[in-house]
Write a protein that holds these residues in place. Structure first.
Motif: not given
Length: 892
Positions: A751-752, A756-757, A769-770, A773
């Protein structure tokens, strides 16, 4: 690729295929006075090089028989010496209203060898003068239909006053058996489906599509010749659609009106040339039926006990039905032909797993976030029951579906069955759609199996044009996620999210993603339609809006949002060579520039910011909003100068070139250190916009690019950009010599980052982006979509820079007539295979690396040329069409 065309290939080198009119395949209603033709060319021998079109001949006739004899009784161009294969305006005889014209084309190659004629294409002229009337239900009809429903449903309908029953309209009529053609023109204030003698006339969904119904309503045309008999019944299922369903995030309903109505004309022509018209008028009947409501955001409620049988068959007894109410056509509201591909079911997906999370409650996982519907299969001999389907994108920790992020959108489909049935039954909603990966089913009779449901993917049916595969599973998944996000959100308009109570055509999302979208799919017609919505949403002062159609968010557009009114037409011109896009939008674009300039005479955009969103959802960064807004003002001026030059507006080109320079000068004076290239805010986005929008003097550009790379390094090789900056991140890094940094960002999985996703099971692009988490779980559910394409605007770079497929490097080299092949290999990938079906043909670019050697294979389509730029290996080539291999180039 060649097999499907073998039947038309003779002894010539090239043949025309893929004929379209106004970007569409055989449209039945076109309201453009001089519609444009296009085709692409295919080679008889794909290994032959430098094939091109020297000339063409188009024949247009009012019947196929004449065309078969090579007679163009509407237009015969003769042999036209030209290599043009698209945007060719029809210059033949004027067509009558509703008249169909058939056309074909043949070409001469570079050696003057003549091809065979293409297969036949056609288009139909618009219905110019409507004689029908709008028809609907008498006052109280729908309210009465809500009586005697279950208490749980009664409370819901009472609390949601826009949840109105779907109407059923029908008319019985007879006609002679000697039918030549029968074309149905139809539209609705609402959403509709048409049946003729019990059969659907088409496979489109949610027609007539979303427009500002106060100004413009689209209509569709259907060829129903084969469905007619002597005894006939025309039936319409009429829902609320965008017209009077819930729309947006402010609980708006009945945005355009409170009662849905339909408008139809069936034009029948007999072989003796006699014509009759069956139209919507006071001879029609109306009733309600099993669909208690079908709302875009709330879902559908279906009562099987209210089924009205074979209501659209000719033999049906409609004596108990009510006569319709009628109202005249409002001359202030334009009735226009459908400009783009309709919304359709494009594929089906079966669920992969299921689990019972509590007695009688089952959760199915499709393992793909999608948009559309679920078809439910109920086995025979099912007892009376209430089956509920709830849609969700994610799961809670305990395995329950996560629906908090849907906000007020219920997204629930409910089927109330009426008793034992000896036959299996299928149920599917009509005028709603959902964003989901998971389905929660309750009330199913017995234990539901994986085969009891199927996901039906629904979106605007824009043809897929881009294919991409790499050595990196992460990059492959990223590309898939971007494409799924696009399919999910291109739903009549480019929406921002498909699952919650929003689904609006945000301009900021559209402008940052349009370049990526044009690689993934043929969006030429789609954005032509949406730009009409954008123009209609422009305020009298000249401000473009934040959303189009303008609903819920009614203020004028913010920087980077309103600017879509310039950026989208420019991108369409660049990708498709579409000069008409400039002509259609020039006045509106000029008004937008005056709207900004009149209030900001010092060239710094500080007034008329209209809720400036800045770099929306940036991470640990604070891009100064005045830097962003001024950069966009400069970018608008730059693009306007290019569009003016392309459309021979010499004085305007000069004016906007000077304006861009004046804005750039003011930008540098206010925000830029003239010594070291540092920019106010010191965020990644300020550098990206300054570089991408040509706001800096030449001497400062390398310094600014280095500052950008240092910023990324300081964030441990992570991005901090939000919606706006992310679209320019990798392209700018590659352009200014930091391709290695672009690849580090691309392949980052903490992240970011995009990775990450993906590492956390994403199958579409997240809004944030988050969005989720490990440390904090789900983000604020008030704004947390898991299917939101904006951050996927890196897709442009995947095709344009990584694979190296771009239109020519000169300003006038648009539409991939001259192609730039400039791949940029990077550490972490050993191969890339990409293709793009441009308006001038399919382009292939495949490369791989081994032992510091680079190998490239390309396919350049017929009638185009390419510059192959392998400057990293010190090589540059100019080539014509054909397949080329460049082996063992040095990477060092």
């Amino acid at each position: 690729m060649m097999d499907q065309y073998l039947s038309i290939i003779k002894n010539n080198d090239i043949n025309p295929i893929d004929l379209k009119t106004e970007y569409l395949v055989n449209p039945l209603a076109v309201d453009v006075n001089e519609p444009r033709f296009q085709w692409t060319l295919v080679a008889t021998d794909p290994l032959k090089h430098n094939l091109s079109q020297k000339a063409y001949q188009i024949l247009v006739s009012n019947d196929e028989q004449s065309l078969a004899k090579n007679v163009g009784n509407l237009w015969d161009t003769g042999k036209v010496v030209s290599d043009q294969t698209n945007h060719i305006h029809y210059k033949g005889k004027t067509l009558n209203a509703g008249q169909r014209a058939y056309w074909k084309v043949k070409v001469w190659d570079q050696e003057d060898k003549e091809s065979t004629f293409s297969t036949v294409a056609y288009w139909g002229n618009a219905l110019i003068n409507w004689t029908a009337q709008w028809i609907g239900a008498p006052v109280g009809t729908q309210k009465n239909a809500l009586k005697n429903i279950d208490e749980i449903d009664a409370q819901l309908v009472k609390s949601k006053p826009a949840l109105m029953p779907v109407l059923y309209l029908r008319k019985h009529f007879t006609c002679e058996p000697t039918i030549k053609t029968a074309i149905l023109y139809a539209t609705a204030q609402g959403a509709y489906e048409v049946l003729l003698n019990g059969k659907p006339v088409a496979d489109d969904r949610m027609s007539p599509g979303w427009t500002d119904y106060h100004n413009t309503i689209q209509y569709q045309a259907y060829d129903v010749t084969e469905l007619l008999g002597k005894d006939n019944a025309l039936g319409v299922i009429l829902g609320t659609g965008w017209f009077s369903s819930y729309v947006g995030y402010r609980h708006q309903f009945q945005l355009y009106g409170s009662n849905q109505t339909a408008l139809l004309e069936l034009h029948i022509e007999y072989h003796n040339n006699e014509k009759i018209v069956i139209k919507s008028d006071n001879t029609w009947k109306v009733n309600t039926g099993p669909i208690i409501y079908s709302d875009i955001l709330m879902g559908e409620l279906y009562y099987q006990s209210r089924d009205i049988g074979q209501w659209s068959s000719p033999a049906y007894d409609d004596k108990s039905w009510l006569p319709v109410i009628i109202k005249p056509i409002d001359p202030k509201v334009k009735l226009v032909t459908e400009r783009s591909q309709p919304v359709r079911v494009t594929q089906e997906i079966s669920p992969k797993t299921r689990r019972e999370i509590k007695p009688g409650v089952w959760v199915f996982d499709f393992e793909q976030n999608m948009v559309g519907l679920v078809k439910l299969h109920v086995p025979a001999n099912s007892k009376s029951t209430r089956i509920q389907l709830r849609h969700a994108e994610a799961l809670e920790k305990d395995g329950n579906v996560y629906v908090k992020n849907l906000r007020s959108a219920l997204a629930i489909d409910t089927y109330v069955l009426d008793g034992n049935h000896t036959k299996a039954q299928d149920f599917e909603p009509h005028f709603t759609y959902h964003g989901f990966r998971y389905i929660e089913i309750t009330g199913f009779p017995g234990e539901p199996q994986l085969t009891n449901i199927v996901g039906r993917v629904v979106h605007s049916d824009t043809p897929i044009t881009g294919q991409l595969e790499t050595s990196s599973p992460l990059v492959n998944r990223l590309h898939d996620n971007i494409l799924w996000g696009q399919k999910s959100n291109f739903f009549s308009v480019p929406t921002d999210s498909p699952q919650r109570d929003e689904r609006l055509g945000f301009l900021g999302d559209g402008e940052i993603f349009v370049h990526t979208a044009s690689y993934n799919a043929d969006v030429s017609a789609f954005f032509s339609k949406w730009m009409r919505d954008v123009r209609e949403a422009q305020s009298s002062a000249g401000g473009f809006s934040n959303v189009a159609p303008r609903a819920c968010n009614v203020v004028d557009g913010a920087p980077a949002w309103g600017d879509a009114g310039v950026i989208v037409p420019y991108t369409m011109y660049r990708q498709y060579g579409d000069l008409k896009m400039i002509e259609d939008n020039w006045e509106a674009m000029n008004k937008w520039m005056n709207y900004i300039g009149s209030q900001n005479p010092n060239y710094i955009w500080t007034k008329r910011l209209n809720n400036n969103y800045g770099d929306w959802l940036q991470v640990n960064a604070n891009t100064p909003k005045e830097v962003l807004s001024t950069a966009y003002y400069g970018y608008d001026a730059l693009l306007m100068s290019r569009l003016a030059a392309a459309s021979n507006r010499t004085e305007d080109a000069k004016k906007y070139t000077e304006l861009h320079q004046n804005i750039a000068n003011a930008f540098n004076k206010a925000f830029v250190n003239s010594t070291d290239g540092h920019i106010k805010g010191e965020t990644q986005t300020v550098y990206l916009l300054a570089l991408a929008f040509e706001m800096l003097p030449e001497k400062l550009r390398p310094l600014a690019a280095n500052n950008l790379a240092e910023n990324i390094k300081a964030h441990n090789w992570h991005l901090t950009t939000g919606f706006i900056g992310v679209g320019y991140l990798c392209p700018v890094l590659t352009q200014f010599g930091h391709n290695d940094v672009a690849y580090r960002l691309l392949l980052q999985n903490t992240y970011p980052s995009w990775g990450y996703s993906i590492a956390n099971n994403a199958t579409t692009i997240w809004e944030r982006w988050d969005g989720w988490t490990k440390e904090k779980g789900f983000q604020d559910p008030s704004m947390n979509s898991f299917n939101h394409y904006s951050l996927g605007s890196v897709g442009r770079w995947l095709f344009q820079s990584m694979a190296g497929i771009d239109t020519g490097s000169q300003r006038n080299e648009v539409g991939f007539k001259h192609i730039l092949i400039r791949p940029n290999p990077g550490q972490g990938l050993t191969y890339v295979n990409a293709s793009y079906k441009s308006i001038n043909g399919r382009i292939d670019s495949s490369w791989h690396t081994s032992d510091k050697k680079f190998t490239l294979k390309i396919n350049i389509p017929v009638n185009t040329r390419a510059t192959v730029d392998l400057s990293f290996a010190g090589k540059l080539y100019e080539v014509g069409s054909g397949i080329y291999d460049y082996n063992n180039c040095d990477l060092d």
